[in-house]
Scaffold this active site. Structure first.
Site, PDB file in Angstrom:
ATOM      1  N   ASP A   1      -9.421   0.069  -9.448  1.00 54.07           N
ATOM      2  CA  ASP A   1     -10.183  -0.592  -8.568  1.00 54.07           C
ATOM      3  C   ASP A   1     -11.399   0.181  -8.267  1.00 54.07           C
ATOM      4  OD1 ASP A   1     -11.496  -1.608  -6.260  1.00 54.07           O
ATOM      5  OD2 ASP A   1      -9.534  -1.631  -5.087  1.00 54.07           O
TER       6      ASP A   1
ATOM      7  N   LYS B   1       0.905  -1.136  -0.103  1.00 53.28           N
ATOM      8  CA  LYS B   1       0.167   0.173   0.188  1.00 53.28           C
ATOM      9  C   LYS B   1       0.903   1.207  -0.061  1.00 53.28           C
ATOM     10  CE  LYS B   1      -4.210  -1.675   0.321  1.00 53.28           C
ATOM     11  NZ  LYS B   1      -5.235  -1.551  -0.921  1.00 53.28           N
TER      12      LYS B   1
ATOM     13  N   ASP C   1      -0.260  -0.512  -4.718  1.00 50.65           N
ATOM     14  CA  ASP C   1      -1.749   0.172  -4.790  1.00 50.65           C
ATOM     15  C   ASP C   1      -1.854   1.429  -3.962  1.00 50.65           C
ATOM     16  OD1 ASP C   1      -4.498   0.651  -4.728  1.00 50.65           O
ATOM     17  OD2 ASP C   1      -5.289  -0.992  -3.625  1.00 50.65           O
TER      18      ASP C   1
ATOM     19  N   GLU D   1      -1.911  -0.120  -8.842  1.00 50.96           N
ATOM     20  CA  GLU D   1      -3.332   0.009  -8.693  1.00 50.96           C
ATOM     21  C   GLU D   1      -3.817   1.511  -8.333  1.00 50.96           C
ATOM     22  OE1 GLU D   1      -4.814  -3.481  -6.689  1.00 50.96           O
ATOM     23  OE2 GLU D   1      -6.688  -2.604  -6.196  1.00 50.96           O
TER      24      GLU D   1
ATOM     25  N   LYS E   1     -14.690  -6.442  -7.414  1.00 53.91           N
ATOM     26  CA  LYS E   1     -14.655  -7.039  -5.975  1.00 53.91           C
ATOM     27  C   LYS E   1     -16.266  -7.136  -5.789  1.00 53.91           C
ATOM     28  CE  LYS E   1     -11.068  -4.487  -3.677  1.00 53.91           C
ATOM     29  NZ  LYS E   1     -10.562  -3.206  -3.301  1.00 53.91           N
TER      30      LYS E   1
ATOM     31  N   ASP F   1      -6.724 -12.077   0.414  1.00 49.96           N
ATOM     32  CA  ASP F   1      -6.192 -12.066   1.843  1.00 49.96           C
ATOM     33  C   ASP F   1      -6.745 -11.515   3.025  1.00 49.96           C
ATOM     34  OD1 ASP F   1      -6.114  -9.499   1.136  1.00 49.96           O
ATOM     35  OD2 ASP F   1      -3.708  -9.197   1.433  1.00 49.96           O
TER      36      ASP F   1
HETATM   37 MG    MG Z   1      -7.414  -1.447  -4.257  1.00 49.48          MG
END
Ligand code: MG
Length: 358
Positions: free
Chosen positions: A236, A157, A185, A211, A260, A315
């Site tokens: 995303d 991240k 991301d 991302e 998602k 995860d």
């Molecule tokens: Mg993401």
């Protein structure tokens, strides 16, 4: 058919606070539903709200599910399940829970695992493991710990401090060496200019994909970043539904689209995103918010079913210190599988951790 609806909330603490560019979380909070047919067949679903992406809170879901109690639904056709899901006037993640629950019933009634009925492409997936924003040396330390546990794909991240983000990726690459994949991301955190600069510098550390580099609604900016980027760009937050996928294609803003189930109102909406993506030569990733083992299991059924879903960020149940269910998707090193049991498979609820809503 009248299905009885029951719902519970559950809160699970994370192993450590998880920081991304838009905030820090210390626990996951989700809503679980059980649909029961008149002859006693049970289907389970889960809604995990995202305030930042979908504008939904757990309280919104609780309020909406209280109004349901009995669901008039046909679970004998995947297309009718899709039609019903999209006719519901409920938050997207609650619609996802109902869609998953109906598909669980559908597959159980057929005596088949759901992934085989949806496409049956692969019998396991390799997940990444996410590392929240930390100081660069800490992120490198955590990366090494995960590699020692058997993970071969790391998701870092980033997105708060462009300069330090370059150092983060460098430190992690130095720590883990070659042979480990690194994806990053930014969760919308960079400006367009920062994104172009950071990506051109981290590319030399063999980054697999970047991302959501900048704001979800800046499609012009995302197109510009993608044109300049030597690394594939995954969207995303910008792509929730099939309609958004079409927009990303029109703008030429994505190499990869992250699916998602909470964004697509469940599995049948996700299938549409996957097929549209495939038609435009865009590969899919699959990711999660803070779902429990149940929600992750549903995602992995889809991931095993569909050829075009090729990147796995499965995860979130690995980052909590407790589980809401026993069973479901297995994990061995970084390989996950949902097996051959009917429906979503054997998931045993830990009712003592649940708070009943209806
Ligand atoms: Mg993401």
């Amino acid at each position: 058919m009248a299905l009885r609806v029951e719902a519970w909330t559950v809160e699970l603490p994370l192993l450590e606070p998880f920081r991304i560019s838009t905030g820090t979380s210390e626990k996951t909070r989700t809503l679980l539903i059980r649909l029961t047919t008149p002859d006693g067949l049970e289907g389970w679903g889960e809604a995990c709200p995202s305030k930042t992406v979908l504008g939904e809170t757990l309280e919104d879901l609780v309020e909406a599910v209280r109004k349901i109690k009995i669901l008039e639904a046909d679970y004998e056709s995947i297309e009718k399940i899709h039609e019903l899901t999209w006719s519901l006037k409920v938050p997207s993640s609650l619609a996802a829970a109902i869609n998953i629950g109906l598909l669980d019933l559908y597959a159980r009634s057929k005596g088949s695992p759901l992934w085989r009925l949806l496409g049956g492409y692969r019998d396991s997936i390799q997940t990444d493991i996410s590392i929240g924003i930390m100081e660069p040396y800490e992120q490198a330390k955590r990366a090494l710990e995960f590699v020692e546990k058997g993970f071969r794909i790391l998701k870092l991240k980033l997105g708060l401090e462009p300069e330090k983000d370059v150092e983060r990726v460098k430190r992690v690459r130095d720590a883990v060496g070659e042979g480990v994949k690194i994806r990053v991301d930014a969760n919308q955190g960079w400006s367009v200019e920062d994104a172009i600069r950071v990506i051109s510098r981290i590319a030399s550390y063999e980054v697999e994909l970047v991302e959501q580099p900048t704001r979800w609604d800046d499609f012009e900016g995302l197109r510009k970043i993608r044109r300049e980027s030597p690394v594939p760009i995954a969207l995303d937050e910008s792509v929730k539904t099939a309609r958004d996928a079409i927009k990303a294609i029109e703008y030429e803003a994505a190499d990869i689209i992250n699916i998602k189930l909470m964004k697509t109102k469940g599995i049948t909406g996700a299938l549409r995103v996957a097929y549209i993506s495939e038609s435009a030569n865009i590969r899919n990733m699959i990711g999660c918010y803070g779902e429990t083992r149940l929600g992750i299991t549903a995602h992995i059924h889809l991931a095993q079913a569909i050829r075009n879903i090729q990147f796995y960020d499965m995860d979130c149940d690995l980052l909590t210190s407790q589980q809401a269910f026993q069973g479901g998707a297995s994990i061995e090193n970084d390989i996950r599988s949902v097996g051959e049991e009917p429906g979503l498979g054997k998931l045993v609820p830990e009712f003592s951790k649940f708070v009943r809503i209806i």
